[in-house]
Scaffold this motif. Structure first.
Motif, PDB file in Angstrom:
ATOM      1  N   MET A   1      64.584 -46.807 -21.409  1.00 14.42           N
ATOM      2  CA  MET A   1      65.738 -46.182 -21.773  1.00 14.42           C
ATOM      3  C   MET A   1      65.215 -47.696 -22.824  1.00 14.42           C
ATOM      4  O   MET A   1      65.520 -48.058 -24.236  1.00 14.42           O
ATOM      5  CB  MET A   1      67.101 -46.820 -21.100  1.00 14.42           C
ATOM      6  CG  MET A   1      67.550 -46.488 -22.346  1.00 14.42           C
ATOM      7  SD  MET A   1      68.276 -44.539 -23.041  1.00 14.42           S
ATOM      8  CE  MET A   1      69.023 -45.026 -24.086  1.00 14.42           C
ATOM      9  N   GLN A   2      65.431 -48.960 -22.368  1.00 14.87           N
ATOM     10  CA  GLN A   2      64.955 -49.866 -22.879  1.00 14.87           C
ATOM     11  C   GLN A   2      64.107 -49.943 -24.055  1.00 14.87           C
ATOM     12  O   GLN A   2      64.043 -50.092 -25.494  1.00 14.87           O
ATOM     13  CB  GLN A   2      64.763 -51.401 -22.383  1.00 14.87           C
ATOM     14  CG  GLN A   2      65.014 -52.583 -23.019  1.00 14.87           C
ATOM     15  CD  GLN A   2      64.175 -53.649 -22.257  1.00 14.87           C
ATOM     16  OE1 GLN A   2      64.734 -53.633 -20.890  1.00 14.87           O
ATOM     17  NE2 GLN A   2      64.131 -54.697 -22.515  1.00 14.87           N
ATOM     18  N   LEU A   3      62.501 -49.650 -24.254  1.00 15.15           N
ATOM     19  CA  LEU A   3      62.107 -49.077 -24.719  1.00 15.15           C
ATOM     20  C   LEU A   3      62.125 -48.051 -25.694  1.00 15.15           C
ATOM     21  O   LEU A   3      61.679 -48.374 -27.051  1.00 15.15           O
ATOM     22  CB  LEU A   3      60.842 -48.479 -23.769  1.00 15.15           C
ATOM     23  CG  LEU A   3      59.186 -48.129 -24.745  1.00 15.15           C
ATOM     24  CD1 LEU A   3      58.690 -49.700 -25.378  1.00 15.15           C
ATOM     25  CD2 LEU A   3      57.715 -47.757 -23.857  1.00 15.15           C
ATOM     26  N   PHE A   4      62.885 -46.767 -26.047  1.00 18.39           N
ATOM     27  CA  PHE A   4      63.360 -46.062 -26.678  1.00 18.39           C
ATOM     28  C   PHE A   4      64.106 -47.083 -27.727  1.00 18.39           C
ATOM     29  O   PHE A   4      63.803 -46.745 -28.929  1.00 18.39           O
ATOM     30  CB  PHE A   4      64.376 -45.439 -25.039  1.00 18.39           C
ATOM     31  CG  PHE A   4      64.146 -44.569 -26.590  1.00 18.39           C
ATOM     32  CD1 PHE A   4      63.464 -43.057 -27.402  1.00 18.39           C
ATOM     33  CD2 PHE A   4      66.307 -44.362 -27.362  1.00 18.39           C
ATOM     34  CE1 PHE A   4      64.435 -41.968 -28.191  1.00 18.39           C
ATOM     35  CE2 PHE A   4      66.656 -43.589 -28.096  1.00 18.39           C
ATOM     36  CZ  PHE A   4      65.778 -42.216 -28.425  1.00 18.39           C
ATOM     37  N   ILE A   5      65.402 -48.066 -27.324  1.00 19.98           N
ATOM     38  CA  ILE A   5      65.905 -48.296 -27.855  1.00 19.98           C
ATOM     39  C   ILE A   5      65.024 -49.314 -28.502  1.00 19.98           C
ATOM     40  O   ILE A   5      65.778 -49.556 -30.185  1.00 19.98           O
ATOM     41  CB  ILE A   5      67.078 -48.999 -27.499  1.00 19.98           C
ATOM     42  CG1 ILE A   5      68.124 -48.109 -26.649  1.00 19.98           C
ATOM     43  CG2 ILE A   5      68.130 -49.722 -28.311  1.00 19.98           C
ATOM     44  CD1 ILE A   5      69.122 -49.246 -25.750  1.00 19.98           C
ATOM     45  N   GLU A   6      63.866 -49.831 -28.784  1.00 21.68           N
ATOM     46  CA  GLU A   6      63.646 -51.726 -28.721  1.00 21.68           C
ATOM     47  C   GLU A   6      62.691 -50.105 -30.464  1.00 21.68           C
ATOM     48  O   GLU A   6      62.136 -50.415 -31.824  1.00 21.68           O
ATOM     49  CB  GLU A   6      63.028 -52.209 -28.027  1.00 21.68           C
ATOM     50  CG  GLU A   6      63.356 -52.810 -26.961  1.00 21.68           C
ATOM     51  CD  GLU A   6      62.688 -53.361 -26.300  1.00 21.68           C
ATOM     52  OE1 GLU A   6      60.843 -53.237 -26.230  1.00 21.68           O
ATOM     53  OE2 GLU A   6      63.074 -54.611 -25.924  1.00 21.68           O
TER      54      GLU A   6
ATOM     55  N   PHE B   1      58.493 -43.061 -33.475  1.00 25.12           N
ATOM     56  CA  PHE B   1      57.934 -42.362 -32.045  1.00 25.12           C
ATOM     57  C   PHE B   1      56.887 -41.315 -31.617  1.00 25.12           C
ATOM     58  O   PHE B   1      56.463 -41.496 -30.949  1.00 25.12           O
ATOM     59  CB  PHE B   1      59.459 -41.880 -32.443  1.00 25.12           C
ATOM     60  CG  PHE B   1      60.785 -42.251 -31.482  1.00 25.12           C
ATOM     61  CD1 PHE B   1      60.793 -43.558 -31.171  1.00 25.12           C
ATOM     62  CD2 PHE B   1      61.820 -41.676 -31.956  1.00 25.12           C
ATOM     63  CE1 PHE B   1      61.403 -44.066 -30.874  1.00 25.12           C
ATOM     64  CE2 PHE B   1      62.925 -42.216 -31.617  1.00 25.12           C
ATOM     65  CZ  PHE B   1      63.447 -43.470 -30.937  1.00 25.12           C
ATOM     66  N   VAL B   2      56.824 -40.796 -33.480  1.00 24.42           N
ATOM     67  CA  VAL B   2      55.204 -40.050 -32.883  1.00 24.42           C
ATOM     68  C   VAL B   2      53.783 -41.370 -32.220  1.00 24.42           C
ATOM     69  O   VAL B   2      53.446 -40.793 -31.636  1.00 24.42           O
ATOM     70  CB  VAL B   2      55.259 -39.577 -34.280  1.00 24.42           C
ATOM     71  CG1 VAL B   2      53.840 -39.223 -34.093  1.00 24.42           C
ATOM     72  CG2 VAL B   2      56.207 -38.025 -34.503  1.00 24.42           C
ATOM     73  N   ALA B   3      53.396 -42.469 -33.121  1.00 22.35           N
ATOM     74  CA  ALA B   3      53.038 -43.241 -32.775  1.00 22.35           C
ATOM     75  C   ALA B   3      52.816 -43.416 -31.037  1.00 22.35           C
ATOM     76  O   ALA B   3      52.223 -44.189 -29.982  1.00 22.35           O
ATOM     77  CB  ALA B   3      52.527 -44.569 -33.921  1.00 22.35           C
ATOM     78  N   GLN B   4      54.453 -43.880 -30.847  1.00 20.99           N
ATOM     79  CA  GLN B   4      55.030 -43.720 -29.478  1.00 20.99           C
ATOM     80  C   GLN B   4      54.637 -42.939 -28.210  1.00 20.99           C
ATOM     81  O   GLN B   4      54.380 -43.207 -27.042  1.00 20.99           O
ATOM     82  CB  GLN B   4      56.223 -44.927 -28.859  1.00 20.99           C
ATOM     83  CG  GLN B   4      56.722 -44.911 -28.233  1.00 20.99           C
ATOM     84  CD  GLN B   4      56.004 -46.493 -27.011  1.00 20.99           C
ATOM     85  OE1 GLN B   4      55.630 -47.219 -27.973  1.00 20.99           O
ATOM     86  NE2 GLN B   4      55.480 -46.114 -25.666  1.00 20.99           N
TER      87      GLN B   4
ATOM     88  N   GLY C   1      71.804 -58.305 -24.074  1.00 19.24           N
ATOM     89  CA  GLY C   1      71.297 -58.397 -22.991  1.00 19.24           C
ATOM     90  C   GLY C   1      69.890 -58.278 -23.136  1.00 19.24           C
ATOM     91  O   GLY C   1      69.214 -59.053 -23.037  1.00 19.24           O
ATOM     92  N   PRO C   2      69.356 -57.038 -22.661  1.00 17.62           N
ATOM     93  CA  PRO C   2      67.323 -57.436 -22.322  1.00 17.62           C
ATOM     94  C   PRO C   2      67.163 -57.251 -23.118  1.00 17.62           C
ATOM     95  O   PRO C   2      65.486 -57.567 -23.538  1.00 17.62           O
ATOM     96  CB  PRO C   2      67.440 -55.852 -21.045  1.00 17.62           C
ATOM     97  CG  PRO C   2      68.182 -55.340 -21.743  1.00 17.62           C
ATOM     98  CD  PRO C   2      69.895 -55.867 -21.612  1.00 17.62           C
ATOM     99  N   LEU C   3      67.500 -56.689 -24.351  1.00 23.97           N
ATOM    100  CA  LEU C   3      66.886 -56.926 -25.647  1.00 23.97           C
ATOM    101  C   LEU C   3      66.611 -57.773 -26.447  1.00 23.97           C
ATOM    102  O   LEU C   3      67.115 -58.407 -26.379  1.00 23.97           O
ATOM    103  CB  LEU C   3      67.783 -55.260 -26.854  1.00 23.97           C
ATOM    104  CG  LEU C   3      68.000 -53.764 -26.094  1.00 23.97           C
ATOM    105  CD1 LEU C   3      68.989 -53.525 -27.407  1.00 23.97           C
ATOM    106  CD2 LEU C   3      67.016 -53.526 -26.116  1.00 23.97           C
ATOM    107  N   ARG C   4      65.500 -57.663 -27.267  1.00 22.05           N
ATOM    108  CA  ARG C   4      65.286 -58.263 -28.225  1.00 22.05           C
ATOM    109  C   ARG C   4      64.866 -58.554 -29.491  1.00 22.05           C
ATOM    110  O   ARG C   4      64.018 -58.048 -29.579  1.00 22.05           O
ATOM    111  CB  ARG C   4      63.690 -59.347 -27.553  1.00 22.05           C
ATOM    112  CG  ARG C   4      63.974 -60.117 -26.287  1.00 22.05           C
ATOM    113  CD  ARG C   4      64.976 -61.553 -26.847  1.00 22.05           C
ATOM    114  NE  ARG C   4      65.041 -62.590 -25.117  1.00 22.05           N
ATOM    115  CZ  ARG C   4      65.922 -61.194 -23.948  1.00 22.05           C
ATOM    116  NH1 ARG C   4      66.929 -61.015 -24.366  1.00 22.05           N
ATOM    117  NH2 ARG C   4      66.180 -62.249 -23.622  1.00 22.05           N
ATOM    118  N   ILE C   5      65.640 -58.790 -30.465  1.00 19.33           N
ATOM    119  CA  ILE C   5      65.372 -58.106 -31.588  1.00 19.33           C
ATOM    120  C   ILE C   5      64.717 -59.126 -32.906  1.00 19.33           C
ATOM    121  O   ILE C   5      65.122 -60.467 -33.209  1.00 19.33           O
ATOM    122  CB  ILE C   5      66.288 -57.688 -32.585  1.00 19.33           C
ATOM    123  CG1 ILE C   5      67.446 -56.715 -31.766  1.00 19.33           C
ATOM    124  CG2 ILE C   5      65.932 -56.772 -33.643  1.00 19.33           C
ATOM    125  CD1 ILE C   5      68.467 -55.750 -31.766  1.00 19.33           C
TER     126      ILE C   5
END
Length: 295
Positions: free
Chosen positions: A1-6, A257-260, A136-140
Motif C-alpha cells: 500500500m505504501q508503494l502505491f501511495i508513493e 502506474f504503467v511503468a511500475q 507516517g512511513p511516507l517520504r515525500i
C-alpha cells in the motif's frame, strides 16, 4: 500500500508538470487560434535561464524560478510579435502560423542546444529545496510538493483571471473574434501580448520545475513537455484550464502506474492511446462542452 501511495504522489507531481505546460499551450490555442509548435522551447529556455541564474550569479531558488518564468514569458511575446503578428495582419490563417512556429521551434531549439553545449545540465543540489516531508512511513520530496502547489495556484489564478476580470473578458472576446472585440473597445494587440506572456510564463514555470525535478536542463526538455502537454490539452479540453489540469494529473498517474506495474516500455503508449480515444470519441475533451473561455 505504501508503494502505491508513493507512486500516486509521483504521478501527481509528474502530471502537474504536464498540466502546467498544457495550460500555457491551451491559452494560446484558445485565445489566438495558434497551434504553436515552438511552445516547448519556452520551457527549455526558462530552465536554461534559471540554471545560469543560479550557476553564474548565485541567485536564490525563488529568484531563479522568477527569472525563468519571466524569460519564458518574454520569449513568447517576442515570438508572437516577430512571427505571428505579421501573419495576423495579413489574415494568413492557422497553416501559416503553424509553419512559422515550426521555423521558430527549429531556431530556438538550435540556440538552446548551443547555450547548453548539447549537454544535460543539472541545478546544483544546494540551490533548491531537497528535504523530505514525513507523513507516517511516507517520504515525500519537497520539490514534489512545490510542483503540485504551483499547479493548484496557477490553475485557480488563471481560471479566476479569465472568469472574473476585465482582462479575462477581453481574452474571451479576442478568442471569439478579434475584429469584433476591437470594435467593442478591446485593445486586441495588448490582450494578445499579455496572453502570450502568461502562456510563456506558465510553460516556463513547468520548464524550471521540471529541470530541477528531473536533473535535466537541456534543449530537449521542452519536447517531452510539449507532447504530454498537448495530450493534456486535448483530453482536458483545449480552452479550459480546469480540464487541462485534471487531464495532466491523470496522464502523469497513468504513466507512473504503467511503468511500475506493467512495463516502462509502454508508459508513453498508454498516453497516446488515451489521446486517440478522446480525439475520436470526445474531440472537445472532458470540459469542452462547457468551455469557460467561450462562455
Amino acid at each position: 500500500m505504501q508503494l502505491f501511495i508513493e507512486q500516486l504522489i509521483n504521478g501527481w507531481a509528474l502530471g502537474s508538470l504536464y498540466a502546467l505546460f498544457g495550460i500555457g499551450f491551451g491559452l494560446v490555442f484558445a485565445t489566438l487560434g495558434i497551434l504553436n509548435a515552438a511552445h516547448g522551447t519556452y520551457a527549455s529556455w526558462a530552465a536554461i535561464i534559471g540554471y545560469y541564474a543560479v550557476e553564474r550569479f548565485g541567485v536564490p531558488f525563488p529568484i531563479a524560478i522568477l527569472a525563468g518564468v519571466v524569460g519564458g514569458g518574454l520569449l513568447a511575446m517576442a515570438v508572437d510579435q516577430i512571427g505571428f503578428q505579421p501573419l495576423r495582419s495579413r489574415k494568413a490563417g492557422m497553416l501559416g502560423a503553424l509553419i512559422t512556429s515550426i521555423a521558430f521551434w527549429i531556431i530556438l531549439d538550435s540556440l538552446a542546444g548551443f547555450a547548453t553545449e548539447h549537454q544535460s545540465l543539472a541545478f546544483p543540489a544546494a540551490s533548491y529545496p531537497s528535504k523530505m516531508f514525513a507523513i507516517g512511513p511516507l517520504r515525500i520530496p519537497q520539490m514534489q510538493v512545490i510542483i503540485i502547489a504551483s499547479l493548484l495556484i496557477c490553475t485557480a489564478g488563471i481560471y479566476l483571471l479569465i472568469q472574473k476580470t476585465r482582462l479575462g473578458a477581453a481574452m474571451r472576446a479576442v478568442g471569439w473574434n478579434e475584429v469584433a472585440a476591437g470594435l467593442g473597445g478591446v485593445n486586441a494587440r495588448v490582450v494578445i501580448l499579455l496572453t502570450a506572456f502568461l502562456a510563456g510564463a506558465t510553460s516556463g514555470l513547468a520548464g524550471v520545475l521540471g529541470g530541477i525535478a528531473t536533473s535535466n536542463v537541456s534543449f530537449t526538455l521542452g519536447e517531452g513537455l510539449m507532447l504530454k502537454g498537448f495530450a493534456a490539452v486535448v483530453v482536458g479540453g483545449y480552452d479550459d484550464v480546469r480540464g487541462t489540469a485534471i487531464a495532466g494529473i491523470m496522464l502523469g498517474i497513468i504513466e507512473v502506474f504503467v511503468a511500475q506495474y506493467i512495463s516502462t516500455e509502454f508508459r508513453d503508449g498508454f498516453t497516446y492511446i488515451l489521446l486517440l480515444v478522446f480525439l475520436i470519441a470526445r474531440p472537445r475533451g472532458l470540459f469542452g462542452s462547457t468551455s469557460f473561455m467561450r462562455a
